[in-house]
Design an enzyme around this catalytic site. Sequence first.
Site, short mmCIF file in Angstrom:
data_model
loop_
_atom_site.label_atom_id
_atom_site.label_comp_id
_atom_site.label_asym_id
_atom_site.label_seq_id
_atom_site.Cartn_x
_atom_site.Cartn_y
_atom_site.Cartn_z
N LYS A 1 0.70 -1.28 -0.17
CA LYS A 1 -0.11 -0.02 -0.16
C LYS A 1 1.00 1.21 -0.08
O LYS A 1 0.52 2.13 -0.81
CB LYS A 1 -0.76 0.11 1.18
N ASN A 2 1.78 1.04 0.78
CA ASN A 2 2.67 2.45 1.18
C ASN A 2 3.65 2.69 0.01
O ASN A 2 4.26 3.75 -0.11
CB ASN A 2 3.36 2.43 2.53
N CYS B 1 -5.76 12.12 12.19
CA CYS B 1 -6.34 10.89 11.84
C CYS B 1 -6.42 10.10 13.26
O CYS B 1 -5.95 10.67 14.21
CB CYS B 1 -5.66 10.18 10.71
N ASP C 1 4.48 0.67 11.89
CA ASP C 1 3.25 0.19 11.50
C ASP C 1 2.96 -1.41 11.86
O ASP C 1 2.03 -2.01 11.96
CB ASP C 1 3.22 0.10 9.72
N ARG D 1 -8.52 -0.66 4.19
CA ARG D 1 -7.62 0.46 3.65
C ARG D 1 -6.44 -0.26 3.17
O ARG D 1 -5.63 0.13 2.37
CB ARG D 1 -7.44 1.51 4.62
N ARG E 1 -1.16 14.74 12.44
CA ARG E 1 -0.49 14.56 11.42
C ARG E 1 -0.03 15.72 10.67
O ARG E 1 -0.38 16.19 9.66
CB ARG E 1 -1.34 13.61 10.49
C1 EPZ Z 1 3.96 7.09 6.25
O1 EPZ Z 1 3.11 8.03 6.65
C2 EPZ Z 1 3.17 5.66 6.04
N1 EPZ Z 1 1.97 6.00 5.16
C3 EPZ Z 1 2.60 5.40 7.54
O2 EPZ Z 1 1.88 4.09 7.37
C4 EPZ Z 1 3.89 4.98 8.46
O3 EPZ Z 1 3.47 4.82 9.80
C5 EPZ Z 1 4.71 6.32 8.25
O4 EPZ Z 1 5.16 6.76 7.07
C6 EPZ Z 1 5.87 6.08 9.14
O5 EPZ Z 1 6.71 5.30 8.60
C7 EPZ Z 1 2.10 5.85 3.94
O6 EPZ Z 1 3.22 5.82 3.40
C8 EPZ Z 1 0.82 6.39 3.14
P1 EPZ Z 1 5.85 10.39 8.15
P2 EPZ Z 1 3.75 9.54 6.68
O7 EPZ Z 1 5.75 11.65 7.66
O8 EPZ Z 1 4.47 10.02 5.64
C9 EPZ Z 1 5.93 13.55 11.57
C10 EPZ Z 1 0.28 2.52 7.65
O9 EPZ Z 1 -0.55 1.95 8.45
N2 EPZ Z 1 5.67 14.78 10.57
O10 EPZ Z 1 7.05 9.33 7.97
O11 EPZ Z 1 2.63 10.45 7.14
C11 EPZ Z 1 4.67 12.87 12.04
O12 EPZ Z 1 3.59 13.50 12.84
C12 EPZ Z 1 0.37 4.35 7.62
O13 EPZ Z 1 0.34 2.11 6.69
C13 EPZ Z 1 5.85 15.92 10.94
O14 EPZ Z 1 5.85 16.48 12.13
O15 EPZ Z 1 4.78 9.53 8.07
C14 EPZ Z 1 5.35 11.61 12.46
O16 EPZ Z 1 5.42 11.81 13.82
C15 EPZ Z 1 0.16 4.81 9.00
N3 EPZ Z 1 5.67 16.77 10.09
C16 EPZ Z 1 6.57 11.43 12.04
O17 EPZ Z 1 6.86 12.57 11.40
C17 EPZ Z 1 5.46 16.68 8.77
O18 EPZ Z 1 5.45 17.47 7.85
C18 EPZ Z 1 6.59 10.51 10.64
O19 EPZ Z 1 5.69 10.66 9.79
C19 EPZ Z 1 5.47 15.39 8.38
C20 EPZ Z 1 5.56 14.40 9.34
#
Ligand code: EPZ
Length: 420
Positions: A22-23, A116, A304, A396, A121
Site C-alpha cells: 500500500k505505502n 487521523c 506500522d 484500507r 498529522r
Molecule cells: C507514512 O506516513 C506511512 N503512510 C505510515 O503508514 C507510516 O506509519 C509512516 O510513514 C511512518 O513510517 C504511507 O506511506 C501512506 P511520516 P507519513 O511523515 O508519511 C511527523 C500505515 O499504517 N511529521 O514519516 O504520514 C509525523 O507526525 C500508515 O500504513 C511532521 O512532524 O509519516 C510523525 O510523527 C500509518 N511533519 C513522523 O513525522 C510533517 O510534515 C513520521 O511521519 C510530516 C511528518
Amino acid sequence: MSVIQIQGGRPLSGSVRIQGAKNSVLPLLAATLLSRGTCVLRNCPKLTDVDHTIDILRSLGCRVEREGDVVTVDSSAPTGHTISEPLMREMRSSVVFLGPILGRMGRAVISYPGGCELGPRPIDLHISALRTLGASITEREGRLDCEGSLTGGEIVLSIPSVGATENAMLSAVCAQGDTILHNAAREPEIVELQSFLNAMGARVRGGGTSTVTIRGGLPLHGAEHTVGPDRIVAATYLSALAASGGEGELTGVDWRQLSTVTAVLSEAGCTIRSGADQVWLSAPSRLRGARPVRTAPYPGFPTDAQAVVMAALCKGEGTTVFVENMFSSRYRHVDELVRMGADIRVEGKVAVVCGVKALHGAQVRATDLRGGAALAVAAVGAEGETCITGLRHIDRGYQSLCEDLSGLGARIVRLDTSTE
Ligand code: EPZ
C-alpha cells in the site's frame, strides 16, 4: 455492517503470497501524474486507499483503467489542480499529490489533511520543502493554495518523514536545476519511487540513503512498474503465525525489509528461515517476552508493525515493553486487546505488555488500520470466537485478510450483513 468472525486456539499452518505494498503504490500512483504519456502499474493491491487515489487522479483529468492487479494511467492531458475536501478527508496521505500537481499544473489546491486516528498529522515538512523549491503556499480556511514554478535547491528535513521525502522528490523532478534532499526517509518505498521516476526519464539518485539528489526539468514519459511486496502485511501474518503457535511460509517477500520484526519474533522463541523471496516461521506453543521494542524510522522497527507484534506477545511468558516514538496516539488497539484478556498498561509512549497464559475471544472494534489487523492476530491465538467490526479501517490496507489467514489455516469468515 460487516464483521469478521475468527475461531481461535488452533496453531496455524500453511502458505500465503504477500500483496503489493500500500505505502508504495500510493506515491507511485501520484507520480504517474508527472508523465506525459501512459503508465502501467502491476501488482497493485485492491484497497480502498488505492480506490481513493484513483478517484483523485480521475478528478484531475487523468484516464485510469483497472484490470485485476494492473492499473493503467493516461496523464497526457490533466485538467485540474484541486483535490476536493471529501477526497482529502478519505485519505490524509493524499497530501503526497501536492508536489506532483504543483509540478505539473503550476498550481495545487488541497484541503488540509488534518489529523487521523494516530494523532495529529502535521505537514509542515512538506510545506517547507516545497517553499524551498520556490513554491508560494498560503494556508486559508483549512485549504492549502500552492503556486509557482519550481527551482532546484537544498532541502533539509528535520525528521526523515516518508511523505515529505516523497513530496520533495515528486516536485524536485519538475524543478529547473538540481535538488539535494538531506535527512531523507530511507524506507523501501522511497527506493521504489526513485526507480519508477527514473523509468519515466528522471534522474534520481541516493534513494534508500539519507541523501537523495534529483535532476530537475527532464521530460517524463510513460513507464511500467511492478509494485513490491507489502512488508507490513508480511509482518502481520508472521505475527499471526507466532500468536497461534503454528508454522507457515510467506512468499513474494523481501526478508531484508523484515529484519527488525523477525529479530523480535526470534527473540520471542520463533524459528525463522529466509530464502530469496520467502520467509518461513515456526513458533513455540508459548512465546517468550522480548527486549524493549522501540519504533523508529527505517531501518528501525516499523511503527506500522507495533500493534501486530504486540498482539502476538500478549501471551508471551514474561513482559515486553513497547516504545512508540513515531506517533502520539498509536495504542488505541490496547483497550480492545485488554477486552480479550491481555494485560497491557500504557504510560504516554510506553506500553508494558505482561504476558498472560491465554486470551479469550470477544467482540472488538478496529480503531485504525494496523490496530484492526492486530485484533485478527490476537484472535487466531485466543480461545473461542472473536468478532471484529470497524472493517473499513482494515480494508484500507489489507486486500484479502480473510483469504490470506484462511490460507494459513485460520478459521475465519467475513459476514457482510445488510445494515451499516
Ligand atoms: C507514512 O506516513 C506511512 N503512510 C505510515 O503508514 C507510516 O506509519 C509512516 O510513514 C511512518 O513510517 C504511507 O506511506 C501512506 P511520516 P507519513 O511523515 O508519511 C511527523 C500505515 O499504517 N511529521 O514519516 O504520514 C509525523 O507526525 C500508515 O500504513 C511532521 O512532524 O509519516 C510523525 O510523527 C500509518 N511533519 C513522523 O513525522 C510533517 O510534515 C513520521 O511521519 C510530516 C511528518
